[in-house]
Design a protein around this motif. Structure first.
Motif, PDB file in Angstrom:
ATOM      1  N   CYS A   1       0.848  -1.182   0.000  1.00  0.00           N
ATOM      2  CA  CYS A   1       0.000   0.000   0.000  1.00  0.00           C
ATOM      3  C   CYS A   1       0.885   1.234   0.000  1.00  0.00           C
ATOM      4  O   CYS A   1       1.975   1.234   0.584  1.00  0.00           O
ATOM      5  CB  CYS A   1      -0.901   0.018   1.231  1.00  0.00           C
ATOM      6  SG  CYS A   1      -2.085  -1.348   1.293  1.00  0.00           S
ATOM      7  N   ALA A   2       0.429   2.283  -0.654  1.00  0.00           N
ATOM      8  CA  ALA A   2       1.218   3.505  -0.737  1.00  0.00           C
ATOM      9  C   ALA A   2       0.302   4.708  -0.867  1.00  0.00           C
ATOM     10  O   ALA A   2      -0.715   4.655  -1.558  1.00  0.00           O
ATOM     11  CB  ALA A   2       2.180   3.451  -1.922  1.00  0.00           C
ATOM     12  N   GLY A   3       0.675   5.797  -0.197  1.00  0.00           N
ATOM     13  CA  GLY A   3      -0.083   7.030  -0.293  1.00  0.00           C
ATOM     14  C   GLY A   3       0.274   7.974   0.835  1.00  0.00           C
ATOM     15  O   GLY A   3       0.880   7.564   1.831  1.00  0.00           O
TER      16      GLY A   3
ATOM     17  N   ARG B   1      -2.231  12.344  -4.033  1.00  0.00           N
ATOM     18  CA  ARG B   1      -1.375  11.712  -5.042  1.00  0.00           C
ATOM     19  C   ARG B   1      -1.659  10.212  -5.053  1.00  0.00           C
ATOM     20  O   ARG B   1      -1.627   9.561  -4.023  1.00  0.00           O
ATOM     21  CB  ARG B   1       0.108  11.953  -4.738  1.00  0.00           C
ATOM     22  CG  ARG B   1       0.495  13.414  -4.656  1.00  0.00           C
ATOM     23  CD  ARG B   1       1.980  13.576  -4.395  1.00  0.00           C
ATOM     24  NE  ARG B   1       2.307  14.963  -4.087  1.00  0.00           N
ATOM     25  CZ  ARG B   1       3.526  15.404  -3.830  1.00  0.00           C
ATOM     26  NH1 ARG B   1       4.546  14.553  -3.825  1.00  0.00           N
ATOM     27  NH2 ARG B   1       3.740  16.679  -3.552  1.00  0.00           N
ATOM     28  N   ASP B   2      -1.896   9.682  -6.248  1.00  0.00           N
ATOM     29  CA  ASP B   2      -2.315   8.286  -6.321  1.00  0.00           C
ATOM     30  C   ASP B   2      -2.418   7.868  -7.785  1.00  0.00           C
ATOM     31  O   ASP B   2      -2.360   8.702  -8.698  1.00  0.00           O
ATOM     32  CB  ASP B   2      -3.684   8.142  -5.653  1.00  0.00           C
ATOM     33  CG  ASP B   2      -4.085   6.694  -5.361  1.00  0.00           C
ATOM     34  OD1 ASP B   2      -3.230   5.791  -5.479  1.00  0.00           O
ATOM     35  OD2 ASP B   2      -5.254   6.485  -5.007  1.00  0.00           O
ATOM     36  N   THR B   3      -2.577   6.574  -7.979  1.00  0.00           N
ATOM     37  CA  THR B   3      -3.002   6.071  -9.279  1.00  0.00           C
ATOM     38  C   THR B   3      -4.500   6.298  -9.417  1.00  0.00           C
ATOM     39  O   THR B   3      -5.181   6.647  -8.458  1.00  0.00           O
ATOM     40  CB  THR B   3      -2.696   4.572  -9.395  1.00  0.00           C
ATOM     41  OG1 THR B   3      -3.336   3.879  -8.308  1.00  0.00           O
ATOM     42  CG2 THR B   3      -1.202   4.319  -9.348  1.00  0.00           C
ATOM     43  N   CYS B   4      -5.023   6.065 -10.618  1.00  0.00           N
ATOM     44  CA  CYS B   4      -6.459   6.231 -10.822  1.00  0.00           C
ATOM     45  C   CYS B   4      -6.931   5.230 -11.875  1.00  0.00           C
ATOM     46  O   CYS B   4      -6.183   4.328 -12.274  1.00  0.00           O
ATOM     47  CB  CYS B   4      -6.777   7.676 -11.211  1.00  0.00           C
ATOM     48  SG  CYS B   4      -8.426   8.220 -10.708  1.00  0.00           S
TER      49      CYS B   4
ATOM     50  N   GLY C   1     -11.685   4.977  -4.790  1.00  0.00           N
ATOM     51  CA  GLY C   1     -11.509   6.311  -5.314  1.00  0.00           C
ATOM     52  C   GLY C   1     -10.097   6.508  -5.832  1.00  0.00           C
ATOM     53  O   GLY C   1      -9.391   5.561  -6.177  1.00  0.00           O
ATOM     54  N   CYS C   2      -9.669   7.759  -5.873  1.00  0.00           N
ATOM     55  CA  CYS C   2      -8.324   8.098  -6.326  1.00  0.00           C
ATOM     56  C   CYS C   2      -7.792   9.219  -5.457  1.00  0.00           C
ATOM     57  O   CYS C   2      -8.429  10.279  -5.362  1.00  0.00           O
ATOM     58  CB  CYS C   2      -8.328   8.550  -7.787  1.00  0.00           C
ATOM     59  SG  CYS C   2      -9.021   7.347  -8.944  1.00  0.00           S
ATOM     60  N   ALA C   3      -6.650   8.994  -4.817  1.00  0.00           N
ATOM     61  CA  ALA C   3      -5.980  10.011  -4.003  1.00  0.00           C
ATOM     62  C   ALA C   3      -6.811  10.427  -2.789  1.00  0.00           C
ATOM     63  O   ALA C   3      -6.673  11.523  -2.280  1.00  0.00           O
ATOM     64  CB  ALA C   3      -5.616  11.233  -4.838  1.00  0.00           C
ATOM     65  N   ASP C   4      -7.666   9.529  -2.306  1.00  0.00           N
ATOM     66  CA  ASP C   4      -8.446   9.784  -1.103  1.00  0.00           C
ATOM     67  C   ASP C   4      -7.532   9.746   0.118  1.00  0.00           C
ATOM     68  O   ASP C   4      -6.705   8.847   0.253  1.00  0.00           O
ATOM     69  CB  ASP C   4      -9.547   8.725  -0.979  1.00  0.00           C
ATOM     70  CG  ASP C   4     -10.556   9.035   0.103  1.00  0.00           C
ATOM     71  OD1 ASP C   4     -10.159   9.066   1.286  1.00  0.00           O
ATOM     72  OD2 ASP C   4     -11.741   9.207  -0.223  1.00  0.00           O
ATOM     73  N   ALA C   5      -7.671  10.710   1.013  1.00  0.00           N
ATOM     74  CA  ALA C   5      -6.799  10.784   2.180  1.00  0.00           C
ATOM     75  C   ALA C   5      -6.913   9.545   3.060  1.00  0.00           C
ATOM     76  O   ALA C   5      -5.930   9.137   3.691  1.00  0.00           O
ATOM     77  CB  ALA C   5      -7.129  12.040   2.999  1.00  0.00           C
TER      78      ALA C   5
END
Length: 262
Positions: A202-204, A210-213, A236-240
Motif C-alpha cells: 500500500c502507498a499514499g 497523489r495516487d493512481t487512478c 476512489g483516487c488520491a483519497d486521504a
C-alpha cells in the motif's frame, strides 16, 4: 479495481463522441492524480494492455518475452488471448499507430480471487521477443519475501485518468508515493470490503492528493530500478483515507519464477 471505473468512463466518452487525444489539458496541469507528465524513455518497461484494441490497463516488461500485469486485467481471457494485445515504446496515450504485440499465452495466478483481488497478478508470454532500446526495456524483479520499509518512496506510472471520474491523459504520467505498512493499510480499509493481505503493498500520503487512478491497473510501482508493485486497486483516487493498493511482486516471486524461469 482501478480498471472497472475506466470501462465506464470510456463508454461514456465514446457515447458523446470524445476521444482521449481531444481533451484540452494545460501544460502545467497535474497528471495521474497529483503527478506529472513524463516520457517513455523514463519508463521504458511500461506497456499498454488493450482488449479488442481498447485501452484497458498498464503492464510491466520483465524480459524480451515476458510481461506482468494485474490478474483482474486479464481475468476471463485465458481462452481468448487473441483479444489481448500490447503496445510499447511510446509516450502518447493513443498508441494505435504502433504495431500491436500479440500473446502466445497468459498465466493468471492459480490462487487469484476475483472477489478479494488476492494474488492479483497475471503473466503474459509474447509471440515475438521485444527489441530493447531506450524506449523499450525491462525492469528488474525483487527477491522473494522482501518487505519494503514504511516511508520508502516509490514511483508509479500510467495512462489512467487524471482525477476520480476525470479525463484521460494525452501522455504518460508519473507520481511518487510513500509505502505504508499493511497493518496501517488494513486499518484504513477496515470499514470497506477491500481485502489487504500479505500479497499487497500500500502507498499514499496521509493527506491524500497523489495516487493512481482508473486505467492505471497493471502498471509498475518501482524504487531504485526494481519492480516492487503492480497497480491493483483502492477506493476512489488520491483519497486521504484510502491509500492505493498494489500486488506485492516479491510475495508472488515464486509464481513468476515457476512460469518464466526469471
Amino acid at each position: 479495481m482501478k480498471v472497472l471505473l475506466l470501462i465506464t468512463l470510456v463508454s461514456l466518452l465514446l457515447g458523446i463522441g470524445a476521444l482521449a487525444g481531444q481533451f484540452d489539458i494545460a501544460e502545467d496541469e497535474v497528471r495521474i492524480v497529483g503527478g506529472n507528465a513524463t516520457t517513455i524513455e523514463q519508463f521504458p518497461y511500461i506497456a499498454q494492455l488493450r482488449i479488442d484494441n481498447q485501452f484497458e490497463c498498464g503492464a510491466c516488461i520483465i524480459s524480451p518475452k515476458w510481461v506482468l500485469t494485474a490478474g483482474h486485467c486479464t481475468n476471463g481471457y485465458t481462452e481468448l488471448i487473441e483479444n489481448i494485445t500490447l503496445r510499447v515504446g511510446a509516450t502518447e496515450f493513443d498508441q494505435t499507430a504502433n504495431e500491436a504485440i500479440t500473446l502466445a499465452n497468459l498465466y493468471i495466478h492459480p490462487l487469484y480471487n476475483e472477489t478479494t483481488q488476492d494474488y492479483d497478478i497475471s503473466i503474459l508470454l509474447l509471440n515475438n521477443n521485444l527489441v530493447f532500446g531506450n524506449k523499450i526495456n525491462s525492469i528488474a524483479l525483487p527477491p522473494p519475501n522482501l518487505v519494503l520499509p514504511a516511508g520508502t518512496l516509490a514511483t508509479v506510472a500510467g495512462w489512467g485518468t487524471l482525477t476520480y471520474l476525470g479525463a484521460l491523459p494525452t501522455q504518460l504520467q508519473e507520481v511518487t508515493v510513500p509505502i505504508i505498512t499493511n497493518e496501517e493499510c488494513a486499518l484504513r480499509y477496515n470499514d470497506t470490503n477491500t481485502y489487504i493481505s500479505d500479497r499487497n503493498l500500500c502507498a499514499g500520503y496521509d493527506q491524500g492528493g497523489r495516487d493512481t487512478c482508473s486505467g492505471d491497473s497493471g502498471g509498475p510501482l518501482t524504487a531504485n530500478g526494481v519492480l516492487y508493485g503492480v497497480v491493483s486497486g483502492g477506493i476512489g483516487c488520491a483519497d486521504a483515507k484510502y491509500p492505493g493498493t498494489y500486488t506485492n511482486v516479491s510475495s508472488v516471486r515464486s509464481f513468476i519464477t515457476s512460469v518464466t524461469g526469471l
